[in-house]
Design a protein around this motif. Structure first.
Motif, mmCIF file in Angstrom:
data_model
loop_
_atom_site.group_PDB
_atom_site.id
_atom_site.type_symbol
_atom_site.label_atom_id
_atom_site.label_comp_id
_atom_site.label_asym_id
_atom_site.label_seq_id
_atom_site.Cartn_x
_atom_site.Cartn_y
_atom_site.Cartn_z
ATOM 1 N N ARG A 1 0.665 -1.228 -0.242
ATOM 2 C CA ARG A 1 0.093 -0.420 -0.211
ATOM 3 C C ARG A 1 0.380 1.396 0.101
ATOM 4 O O ARG A 1 1.438 2.067 0.518
ATOM 5 C CB ARG A 1 -0.713 -0.134 1.125
ATOM 6 N N ALA B 1 0.645 5.002 -1.493
ATOM 7 C CA ALA B 1 0.141 5.887 -2.044
ATOM 8 C C ALA B 1 0.610 7.097 -2.832
ATOM 9 O O ALA B 1 2.798 6.734 -2.730
ATOM 10 C CB ALA B 1 -0.221 6.962 -1.074
ATOM 11 N N VAL C 1 4.710 6.659 0.626
ATOM 12 C CA VAL C 1 4.098 7.309 -0.531
ATOM 13 C C VAL C 1 5.602 7.783 -1.055
ATOM 14 O O VAL C 1 6.403 7.721 -0.964
ATOM 15 C CB VAL C 1 3.798 8.927 0.587
ATOM 16 N N ALA D 1 -1.940 4.425 4.022
ATOM 17 C CA ALA D 1 -0.777 4.121 2.815
ATOM 18 C C ALA D 1 0.207 3.676 3.997
ATOM 19 O O ALA D 1 0.489 4.192 4.892
ATOM 20 C CB ALA D 1 -1.082 4.950 2.012
ATOM 21 N N CYS E 1 0.935 3.429 -7.443
ATOM 22 C CA CYS E 1 0.395 3.915 -6.005
ATOM 23 C C CYS E 1 -0.633 4.209 -6.437
ATOM 24 O O CYS E 1 -1.704 4.261 -7.416
ATOM 25 C CB CYS E 1 0.954 5.719 -6.153
#
Length: 186
Positions: free
Chosen positions: A5, A7, A93, A90, A46
């Motif tokens: 996960r 983002a 990132v 998330a 993403c």
């Protein structure tokens, strides 16, 4: 460390002072740079993608948009607003800039696949964007992001965490009318 996960965070709030218009609204091959940036992050793996807007507030499909009311103070405030908007699920990132239309999804994927806590894209051995930051470092990144700098102070203060990842593509950014002409000639 394999993440499932990650983002995406697209910084697109600036007014493009040297260019004379917001970069997010520029088009290349019939696609606005803001939409191109969202696609870059999506195709790189993403989800979701958060876009920080400011000087311009275009509708952006397939992304969560957040407004930076302090956009004129520089990239640091946009990075803080964006990190705060990254959903809790998330694990990390990938941060990209709207004015780098030749960065490729394979580079975003390489950052994610690196397994690093902090990964920086390199092109011909030079550090550029995008960068990947593990969630555990968000607060420190945000605390150091001031004025017109984003994650650079954090990266400089924590070199032991940084993994450089060679990426395909071109990190050239669009800052001036001449840059725009070169972009349009592509």
């Amino acid at each position: 460390m394999r993440r499932s996960r990650v983002a995406g965070l697209l910084l697109a709030a600036g007014q493009g002072a040297r260019l004379g218009r917001p970069k997010a609204l520029l088009e290349h091959q019939g696609e606005r740079l803001v939409d191109r940036g969202v696609r870059l992050l999506e195709e790189g793996g993403c989800h979701p993608v958060v876009v920080v807007l400011g000087a311009a507030t275009p509708q952006v499909r397939r992304a969560v948009t957040v407004q930076n009311p302090d956009w004129a103070s520089g990239m640091g405030s946009s990075l803080r607003v964006g990190l705060a908007a990254v959903p809790a699920e998330a694990e990390a990132v990938v941060i990209a800039l709207v004015d780098q239309p030749f960065v490729r999804p394979e580079g975003v994927r390489a950052l994610i696949d690196s397994g690093a806590e902090v990964a920086v894209a390199t092109y011909d051995g030079r550090r550029r964007n995008p960068v990947l930051i593990d969630r555990r470092h968000f607060a420190e990144v945000a605390a150091l992001a001031r004025g017109d700098v984003g994650a650079r102070p954090f990266l400089a203060s924590r070199p032991e965490l940084v993994t450089e990842v060679a990426c395909p593509g071109d990190p050239t950014d669009i800052d001036t009318l001449e840059d725009l002409r070169l972009l349009e000639a592509e």
